[in-house]
Design a protein around this motif. Structure first.
Motif, short mmCIF file in Angstrom:
data_model
loop_
_atom_site.label_atom_id
_atom_site.label_comp_id
_atom_site.label_asym_id
_atom_site.label_seq_id
_atom_site.Cartn_x
_atom_site.Cartn_y
_atom_site.Cartn_z
N LYS A 73 87.73 -9.84 28.55
CA LYS A 73 87.47 -9.58 30.06
C LYS A 73 86.30 -8.83 30.10
O LYS A 73 85.81 -8.57 31.28
CB LYS A 73 88.94 -8.70 30.51
CG LYS A 73 89.93 -9.43 30.29
CD LYS A 73 91.19 -8.12 30.90
CE LYS A 73 92.64 -8.96 30.74
NZ LYS A 73 93.49 -7.96 30.75
N ASP A 74 85.67 -8.12 29.02
CA ASP A 74 84.81 -7.21 29.12
C ASP A 74 83.25 -8.10 29.09
O ASP A 74 82.07 -7.56 29.12
CB ASP A 74 84.50 -6.17 27.94
CG ASP A 74 85.56 -5.35 27.87
OD1 ASP A 74 86.23 -5.19 29.06
OD2 ASP A 74 85.93 -4.68 27.02
N LYS A 75 83.58 -9.40 28.70
CA LYS A 75 82.23 -10.09 28.72
C LYS A 75 81.56 -10.09 30.26
O LYS A 75 82.16 -10.32 31.25
CB LYS A 75 82.45 -11.61 28.49
CG LYS A 75 82.92 -11.76 26.98
CD LYS A 75 82.85 -13.12 26.36
CE LYS A 75 83.74 -13.96 26.85
NZ LYS A 75 83.94 -15.43 26.22
N LEU A 76 80.36 -10.25 30.26
CA LEU A 76 79.47 -10.27 31.53
C LEU A 76 79.52 -11.64 32.18
O LEU A 76 79.71 -12.78 31.51
CB LEU A 76 78.10 -9.84 31.26
CG LEU A 76 77.83 -8.40 30.74
CD1 LEU A 76 76.49 -8.42 30.51
CD2 LEU A 76 78.36 -7.34 31.83
N ALA A 77 79.34 -11.81 33.71
CA ALA A 77 79.31 -13.08 34.02
C ALA A 77 78.20 -13.90 33.42
O ALA A 77 77.13 -13.42 33.37
CB ALA A 77 79.17 -12.88 35.67
N GLY A 78 78.51 -15.12 33.17
CA GLY A 78 77.38 -16.01 32.77
C GLY A 78 77.43 -16.16 31.15
O GLY A 78 77.00 -16.96 30.62
N GLU A 80 80.44 -17.25 29.91
CA GLU A 80 81.56 -18.04 29.67
C GLU A 80 81.54 -18.91 28.63
O GLU A 80 82.57 -19.50 27.99
CB GLU A 80 81.96 -18.64 31.05
CG GLU A 80 82.24 -17.69 32.18
CD GLU A 80 81.14 -17.42 32.93
OE1 GLU A 80 80.10 -17.69 32.63
OE2 GLU A 80 81.30 -16.32 33.62
#
Length: 120
Positions: A73-78, A80
């Protein structure tokens, strides 16, 4: 009397299918050319992004003690396309950008999570 309208309709559909296939092939080739011409930038962004994801996920997992699934959940947008995997015995997290690069961060007592050496 023979109905020949069906044959004309089939020929139109066949022509439309070939045109659509041709456009699709041209689009794929154009995308491949764009990616190939920007491969240095794409590779660089993928390498930095996977290193960042590995470091953050390692800290989340082995410093904060959260589950790896929760850490995604901590991954930044983009980000994926970056996948995470863990080695509990080595206390490390590897982030992979499929077919491009992967980076590993390992927990070290007193230092926190540190990146494996880059070979670039």
């Amino acid at each position: 009397m023979v109905n020949r309208g069906g044959a004309k309709t089939a020929k139109k559909r066949s022509l439309a299918s070939r045109v659509t296939l041709g456009i699709l092939v041209l689009a794929v080739v154009a995308i491949a050319v764009v990616i190939w011409s920007n491969r240095t930038a794409v590779s660089g962004y993928a390498d930095v992004g996977s290193a960042y994801a590995a470091r953050v996920a390692c800290s989340c997992r082995f410093v904060a003690g959260r589950d790896l699934d929760d850490c995604t959940k901590d991954k930044l947008a983009g980000m994926e396309l970056v996948s995470l995997s863990e080695d509990v015995d080595a206390q490390s997290v590897t982030a992979t950008f499929a077919l491009v690069t992967s980076n590993t961060a390992t927990y070290r007592e007193g230092y926190g999570c540190v990146m494996e050496e880059w070979e670039g």
